[in-house]
Design a protein around this motif. Structure first.
Motif, mmCIF file in Angstrom:
data_model
loop_
_atom_site.group_PDB
_atom_site.id
_atom_site.type_symbol
_atom_site.label_atom_id
_atom_site.label_comp_id
_atom_site.label_asym_id
_atom_site.label_seq_id
_atom_site.Cartn_x
_atom_site.Cartn_y
_atom_site.Cartn_z
ATOM 1 N N SER A 165 -6.087 13.579 5.735
ATOM 2 C CA SER A 165 -5.046 12.544 5.822
ATOM 3 C C SER A 165 -4.047 12.694 4.674
ATOM 4 O O SER A 165 -4.350 13.273 3.631
ATOM 5 C CB SER A 165 -5.659 11.145 5.741
ATOM 6 N N ILE A 166 -2.873 12.124 4.902
ATOM 7 C CA ILE A 166 -1.823 12.110 3.873
ATOM 8 C C ILE A 166 -1.291 10.687 3.787
ATOM 9 O O ILE A 166 -1.074 10.034 4.815
ATOM 10 C CB ILE A 166 -0.702 13.116 4.219
ATOM 11 N N ALA A 167 -1.071 10.202 2.551
ATOM 12 C CA ALA A 167 -0.509 8.867 2.360
ATOM 13 C C ALA A 167 0.679 8.945 1.413
ATOM 14 O O ALA A 167 0.743 9.816 0.543
ATOM 15 C CB ALA A 167 -1.560 7.921 1.771
ATOM 16 N N VAL A 168 1.632 8.011 1.599
ATOM 17 C CA VAL A 168 2.803 7.955 0.723
ATOM 18 C C VAL A 168 3.339 6.525 0.695
ATOM 19 O O VAL A 168 3.193 5.788 1.673
ATOM 20 C CB VAL A 168 3.900 8.946 1.206
ATOM 21 N N GLY A 169 3.935 6.136 -0.432
ATOM 22 C CA GLY A 169 4.659 4.869 -0.507
ATOM 23 C C GLY A 169 6.136 5.174 -0.470
ATOM 24 O O GLY A 169 6.588 6.131 -1.100
ATOM 25 N N SER A 170 6.926 4.365 0.267
ATOM 26 C CA SER A 170 8.322 4.744 0.485
ATOM 27 C C SER A 170 9.213 3.543 0.779
ATOM 28 O O SER A 170 8.766 2.539 1.318
ATOM 29 C CB SER A 170 8.387 5.721 1.676
ATOM 30 N N THR A 171 10.510 3.692 0.420
ATOM 31 C CA THR A 171 11.511 2.717 0.872
ATOM 32 C C THR A 171 12.120 3.174 2.197
ATOM 33 O O THR A 171 12.949 2.486 2.752
ATOM 34 C CB THR A 171 12.655 2.558 -0.155
ATOM 35 N N VAL A 223 3.760 1.901 -3.308
ATOM 36 C CA VAL A 223 3.215 3.107 -3.941
ATOM 37 C C VAL A 223 1.804 2.849 -4.462
ATOM 38 O O VAL A 223 0.881 3.643 -4.245
ATOM 39 C CB VAL A 223 4.134 3.589 -5.094
ATOM 40 N N ALA A 224 1.619 1.714 -5.134
ATOM 41 C CA ALA A 224 0.306 1.385 -5.702
ATOM 42 C C ALA A 224 -0.763 1.305 -4.615
ATOM 43 O O ALA A 224 -1.889 1.801 -4.781
ATOM 44 C CB ALA A 224 0.385 0.066 -6.464
ATOM 45 N N GLU A 225 -0.394 0.708 -3.465
ATOM 46 C CA GLU A 225 -1.360 0.568 -2.355
ATOM 47 C C GLU A 225 -1.674 1.924 -1.726
ATOM 48 O O GLU A 225 -2.814 2.200 -1.358
ATOM 49 C CB GLU A 225 -0.817 -0.408 -1.299
ATOM 50 N N GLY A 226 -0.655 2.774 -1.601
ATOM 51 C CA GLY A 226 -0.879 4.123 -1.065
ATOM 52 C C GLY A 226 -1.809 4.922 -1.961
ATOM 53 O O GLY A 226 -2.725 5.610 -1.493
ATOM 54 N N ARG A 227 -1.584 4.789 -3.265
ATOM 55 C CA ARG A 227 -2.409 5.513 -4.234
ATOM 56 C C ARG A 227 -3.867 5.036 -4.150
ATOM 57 O O ARG A 227 -4.797 5.827 -4.152
ATOM 58 C CB ARG A 227 -1.838 5.278 -5.635
ATOM 59 N N LYS A 228 -4.026 3.708 -4.039
ATOM 60 C CA LYS A 228 -5.363 3.108 -3.960
ATOM 61 C C LYS A 228 -6.109 3.612 -2.718
ATOM 62 O O LYS A 228 -7.290 3.958 -2.770
ATOM 63 C CB LYS A 228 -5.217 1.577 -3.889
ATOM 64 N N GLN A 229 -5.373 3.660 -1.589
ATOM 65 C CA GLN A 229 -5.985 4.125 -0.338
ATOM 66 C C GLN A 229 -6.485 5.565 -0.488
ATOM 67 O O GLN A 229 -7.590 5.903 -0.066
ATOM 68 C CB GLN A 229 -4.963 4.034 0.812
ATOM 69 N N ALA A 230 -5.665 6.417 -1.099
ATOM 70 C CA ALA A 230 -6.018 7.836 -1.235
ATOM 71 C C ALA A 230 -7.190 8.043 -2.190
ATOM 72 O O ALA A 230 -8.021 8.931 -1.987
ATOM 73 C CB ALA A 230 -4.799 8.628 -1.703
ATOM 74 N N GLU A 231 -7.259 7.200 -3.228
ATOM 75 C CA GLU A 231 -8.365 7.339 -4.200
ATOM 76 C C GLU A 231 -9.724 7.063 -3.558
ATOM 77 O O GLU A 231 -10.748 7.566 -4.007
ATOM 78 C CB GLU A 231 -8.146 6.389 -5.391
ATOM 79 N N ALA A 232 -9.703 6.271 -2.481
ATOM 80 C CA ALA A 232 -10.968 5.898 -1.825
ATOM 81 C C ALA A 232 -11.399 6.918 -0.752
ATOM 82 O O ALA A 232 -12.427 6.759 -0.112
ATOM 83 C CB ALA A 232 -10.810 4.515 -1.187
#
Length: 438
Positions: A165-171, A223-232
């Motif tokens: 999977s790939i995650a990203v935070g974005s405007t 961004v913070a939520e995307g990072r959190k998801q990927a860390e898990a």
């Protein structure tokens, strides 16, 4: 009394009077007092031209794959690049608009025409996804560097990538680039979108099979939520717009190609005829990477200016206070609400700010109404449709009139960062809004 890094806002204004103008969301120009020669700064930076060349070679390896799955890249042989065009009529129109003679020539770098996702984010965003996919495919033994990468379009690779999977935070625009490319390869994709992301962008990536997660807060939370998801999740890669070296190098490749384009146009770049490049700036990854690449190629003969909305001057405050990502516009009571959605960022990238703090020439801000006026003017004069954030660089020629580069005959490049994917109805709405302000 609220304190920012141990100082009250009043104390910050005493040491840096420009902060008062920034807080009042007035248009402002900041010339960088820490600016140094390229040679003195580059010694302390670990990234090199070789890193940028390696990124370009990787993109070249992927060209056969891109031609296979994105037929729109066939005319450019699978290379994701945009034209640069002369716009002398727009320069004349700007002279009338600002009622002053503007020195130098004016070119438009048309990143709104970049294939696949129609914005500057097609550079770094797509590059990082391709690099990640290459790593997985090489590790699996299903691909070697010598292979024709068009084999990556085969179902067995889709099956391989579907385990990741790939995650990203974005405007908005980075989410489009990451979403479209990752989904095409077969990854599961999660795009965490901030409140200011435009509805049409969210709808478009959902259509590509991407999971969009929406927030009623600004970019930093997404961004913070995307990072959190990927860390898990060990099989999830997080594309970090604030800190990613891969994104940064993907953007930097633009400079190698721009050099060729300028040579073809017969544009000489030297001390007497420097380049002045105007880059719209959100968190800083895209403009930062492009700026770094340009400095590697043109050294002291290129002057870089970042442009931000008056309500989202994140990079400007980071550089002025020297706090970088330790400060946000909200700390100074600025709301971070702007129609320039790609630039609606409250906290800048510390990685980019620290890397470029002695290399960029300055930052200026532009208010939303001004953006809409310029957007409509560009349509009337050149029939070019951009999104509001992409016209941010046009006031630069006027703002820099009294700067040291004005005594020379510079070539100004306005970097048009996006707009090609906008629905016609949105273009029309933006155009009419600009006409009403004019």
């Amino acid at each position: 009394m609220k304190k920012i890094n141990g100082k009250t806002i009043t104390q910050w204004i005493q040491t840096h009077p420009i902060i008062e103008t920034i807080i009042h969301t007035e248009e402002t120009l900041w010339l960088n007092p820490k600016y140094q020669t390229f040679e003195s700064v580059i010694k302390n930076i670990s990234l090199t031209l070789d890193d940028v060349i390696e990124a370009e070679e990787r993109l070249n390896r992927f060209a056969p794959f891109l031609m296979t799955v994105f037929p729109e890249t066939k005319p450019s042989s699978g290379i994701i690049e945009s034209p640069i065009v002369e716009i002398p009529s727009m320069k004349k129109a700007l002279e009338q608009f600002y009622n002053k003679k503007l020195g130098g020539d004016l070119l438009l770098k048309c990143d709104h025409l970049l294939p696949i996702s129609g914005s500057i984010k097609a550079r770094g965003g797509i590059y990082e996804v391709l690099k990640h996919a290459e790593g997985i495919a090489l590790d699996s033994g299903m691909l070697t560097i010598q292979d024709d990468y068009s084999i990556l379009a085969q179902p067995c690779f889709k099956e391989l990538f579907s385990q990741y999977s790939i995650a990203v935070g974005s405007t908005g625009n980075l989410g489009l680039s990451i979403g479209i490319m990752s989904a095409k390869l077969g990854f599961n994709v999660f795009v965490h979108m901030s409140a200011d992301a435009k509805t049409w962008k969210k709808d478009l990536i959902r259509k590509k099979g991407v999971t969009v997660i929406e927030y009623n807060f600004d970019y930093s939370l997404a961004v913070a939520e995307g990072r959190k998801q990927a860390e898990a999740d060990n099989n999830m890669h997080f594309v970090d717009d604030e800190n990613s070296t891969d994104l940064f190098l993907g953007y930097a490749v633009a400079a190698l190609r721009l050099k060729k384009q300028l040579d073809e146009l017969g544009v000489n770049v030297n001390e007497k005829k420097p380049l002045v490049v105007h880059l719209p700036c959100g968190v800083g990854g895209g403009p930062g990477g492009v700026a770094f690449g340009l400095k590697l190629i043109f050294k002291n003969n290129v002057h870089i200016y970042f442009v931000e909305p008056t309500h989202s001057p994140a990079m400007l405050l980071g550089l002025v206070t020297e706090l970088h990502d330790k400060v946000s516009v909200q700390d100074f009571g600025i709301d971070n609400i702007t129609e320039a959605d790609g630039l609606a960022v409250g906290r800048p990238s510390g990685f980019v700010g620290k890397l470029l703090e002695e290399l960029i020439s300055g930052v200026y801000t532009v208010e939303d109404q001004h953006l809409y006026k310029l957007l409509s003017l560009l349509v009337d004069i050149e029939n070019i449709y951009l999104e509001p954030s992409a016209v941010a660089g046009f006031p630069g020629m006027m703002k820099l009139e009294n700067d040291k580069t004005a005594s020379q005959h510079p070539t100004h490049i306005v970097w048009a960062t996006g707009g090609n994917m906008l629905p016609d109805s949105v273009h029309q709405e933006n155009y009419e809004k600009g006409k009403s302000y004019l």
